[in-house]
Design an enzyme around this catalytic site. Sequence first.
Site, mmCIF file in Angstrom:
data_model
loop_
_atom_site.group_PDB
_atom_site.id
_atom_site.type_symbol
_atom_site.label_atom_id
_atom_site.label_comp_id
_atom_site.label_asym_id
_atom_site.label_seq_id
_atom_site.Cartn_x
_atom_site.Cartn_y
_atom_site.Cartn_z
ATOM 1 N N GLU A 1 -37.796 -33.232 2.137
ATOM 2 C CA GLU A 1 -37.665 -31.825 1.819
ATOM 3 C C GLU A 1 -39.043 -31.235 1.538
ATOM 4 O O GLU A 1 -39.828 -31.810 0.805
ATOM 5 C CB GLU A 1 -36.797 -31.731 0.565
ATOM 6 C CG GLU A 1 -36.503 -30.342 0.124
ATOM 7 C CD GLU A 1 -35.457 -30.368 -0.970
ATOM 8 O OE1 GLU A 1 -35.678 -31.053 -1.977
ATOM 9 O OE2 GLU A 1 -34.414 -29.706 -0.792
ATOM 10 N N LYS B 1 -30.916 -25.995 -20.354
ATOM 11 C CA LYS B 1 -32.378 -25.907 -20.246
ATOM 12 C C LYS B 1 -32.755 -25.327 -18.883
ATOM 13 O O LYS B 1 -32.576 -25.972 -17.858
ATOM 14 C CB LYS B 1 -33.051 -27.265 -20.395
ATOM 15 C CG LYS B 1 -34.555 -27.097 -20.580
ATOM 16 C CD LYS B 1 -35.373 -28.307 -20.241
ATOM 17 C CE LYS B 1 -35.782 -28.379 -18.802
ATOM 18 N NZ LYS B 1 -36.701 -27.302 -18.352
ATOM 19 N N CYS C 1 -32.124 -25.357 -1.675
ATOM 20 C CA CYS C 1 -31.755 -26.765 -1.506
ATOM 21 C C CYS C 1 -31.022 -26.990 -0.184
ATOM 22 O O CYS C 1 -31.168 -28.028 0.442
ATOM 23 C CB CYS C 1 -30.886 -27.209 -2.665
ATOM 24 S SG CYS C 1 -29.512 -26.105 -2.904
ATOM 25 N N GLU D 1 -26.735 -32.006 -8.246
ATOM 26 C CA GLU D 1 -26.940 -31.239 -7.016
ATOM 27 C C GLU D 1 -28.409 -31.385 -6.678
ATOM 28 O O GLU D 1 -29.260 -30.796 -7.331
ATOM 29 C CB GLU D 1 -26.616 -29.757 -7.250
ATOM 30 C CG GLU D 1 -25.222 -29.494 -7.760
ATOM 31 C CD GLU D 1 -24.173 -29.591 -6.677
ATOM 32 O OE1 GLU D 1 -24.535 -29.782 -5.494
ATOM 33 O OE2 GLU D 1 -22.992 -29.485 -7.012
#
Length: 491
Positions: free
Chosen positions: A385, A177, A286, A252
């Site tokens: 983040e 997906k 990331c 991850e």
Amino acid sequence: MRSELYIDGKWTPAANGRTFDVVNPATEEMFHKIAAATAEDVDVAVKAARRAFDKDGWPKLSGAQRAKYLRAIADGIRARQAEIALLEVIDNGKPFPEADWDIADAAGCFDFYAGLAEQLDNNPEEPIALSDGRFTSKAVKEPIGVAGAIIPWNYPLLMAAWKVAPALAAGCTVVLKPAEVTSLTALELAAIADETGLPPGVLNIVTGSGSIAGQAIIDHKGVDKIAFTGSGPVGSKIMAAAARDIKRVSLELGGKSPFVVFDDADIDEAVEWIMFGIFWNQGQVCSATSRVLVQEGIYDRLVARLIEETKKIKIGNGLEEGVLLGPLVSKRQHEQVVAAIEAAKAAGATVACGGMRPEGFDKGYYLEPTILTGVPLDSDAWRDEIFGPVLCIRPFSTEEEAIELANDSRFGLAAAVMSKDDVRAERVAAAFRAGIVWINCSQPTFTEAPWGGYKESGIGRELGRWGLENYLETKQITRFATGEKWGWYIK
Ligand code: NAP
Ligand code: MG
């Protein structure tokens, strides 16, 4: 441009006929519609993947046979590289040269895992020395089964490749997906795989939302393993769902990665890598080194030079020549990053440059490259983040202080250090609590090397041989020698 789900080797609309809009982040124009998969569609896809795995023999092919499909996919991607890169730009917003690089890397990833698939044939079993000489034993690797892969929007085709290539190489079948905001190139991957004659059900691509299609994958009992890249909160949900029926999981997740620059570093080299570490891909990376720590001796000079260069970055539509910073991926992402900058200001940080929608850009999710100084250590801007072109920079005095500040994070994806003193650089690299460490650079990523995080940045490793292990189970086969007698019950 494709608009349907790719399930069991066929193109199909969603069961309820629903679609979602595809928007160009540079223009805010809606230019396409794609099928929004339902749980029913996911069920059909998982059942096809199960049949391909359990009955049709994908895992029984030799590694060399599977490698032929992987190499054909790599060739298929390369044959259409510029066209696919263009789709990535209008879907994700990134500058064309970055997209072009991503697509080449995605093809390279299929080639790399083709090589590892072939090696599975040469090295299928490992003999094990046992303490009882009447037995012999060996360990063999076998594919886990059906892998559900769920990916984010920052490197759409590349993230698909990082999961699909090792999974297929290992002998798993896949239901993938993509992120709703960037689904175009995953569908092209399906078209390319289809052209190679990949058997039906081996690779299925279901576009749609995370809460419906994604949730249906993680809840499905026919899925043996989930491979996920994305945010921490969704990663937690995936682990919880996987816990119910002990699915294998690799995650991850995000980071807030530090970059420590010592005062023996060349200022221009440091500025180059700091900028690459935070402005590449609009900072939607990331592993972005979003917390920069600079030793006092060069702090003022470095910050001045960094601001000077940052102001020169050409902002614009990723299709324009020379553009180095495109729009953010979506309205939602733009709003979140702007809100994070506002919160940083409210917490006491200073905007040293950027922080605004650039002048002359009324349309498109554009944001100036932004540098924040004086960011409090306990503020969200320093700790969480932001996932945009926003850098936090602070001075430090000693190596010890730098290491402490660098490791003071709940994340541990990446870390970087720059120094002309190789011994010190190695010492700091060893002290970082992070899965990916760069010395004298930030971000270069190689298919051959392991990728993944410590702490809340994830579980497991992708890429390299570690990426293949992600899709393999280990089985021991132990044999009692013919002619020997056990003699426990029957003497
Ligand atoms: P996200 O919201 O976690 O989404 C990632 C994927 O998960 C998307 O396909 C999303 O679908 C899907 N999803 C959402 N809810 C779900 C659910 N309940 N069940 C199953 N799937 C679900 O992250 P994002 O905003 O796309 O990406 C940005 C984040 O990814 C950042 O935090 C970044 O650090 C992280 N990231 C990490 C790495 C790494 O290698 N560690 C690489 C890239 C990005 P929809 O979005 O289509 O709804
Ligand atoms: Mg889009």
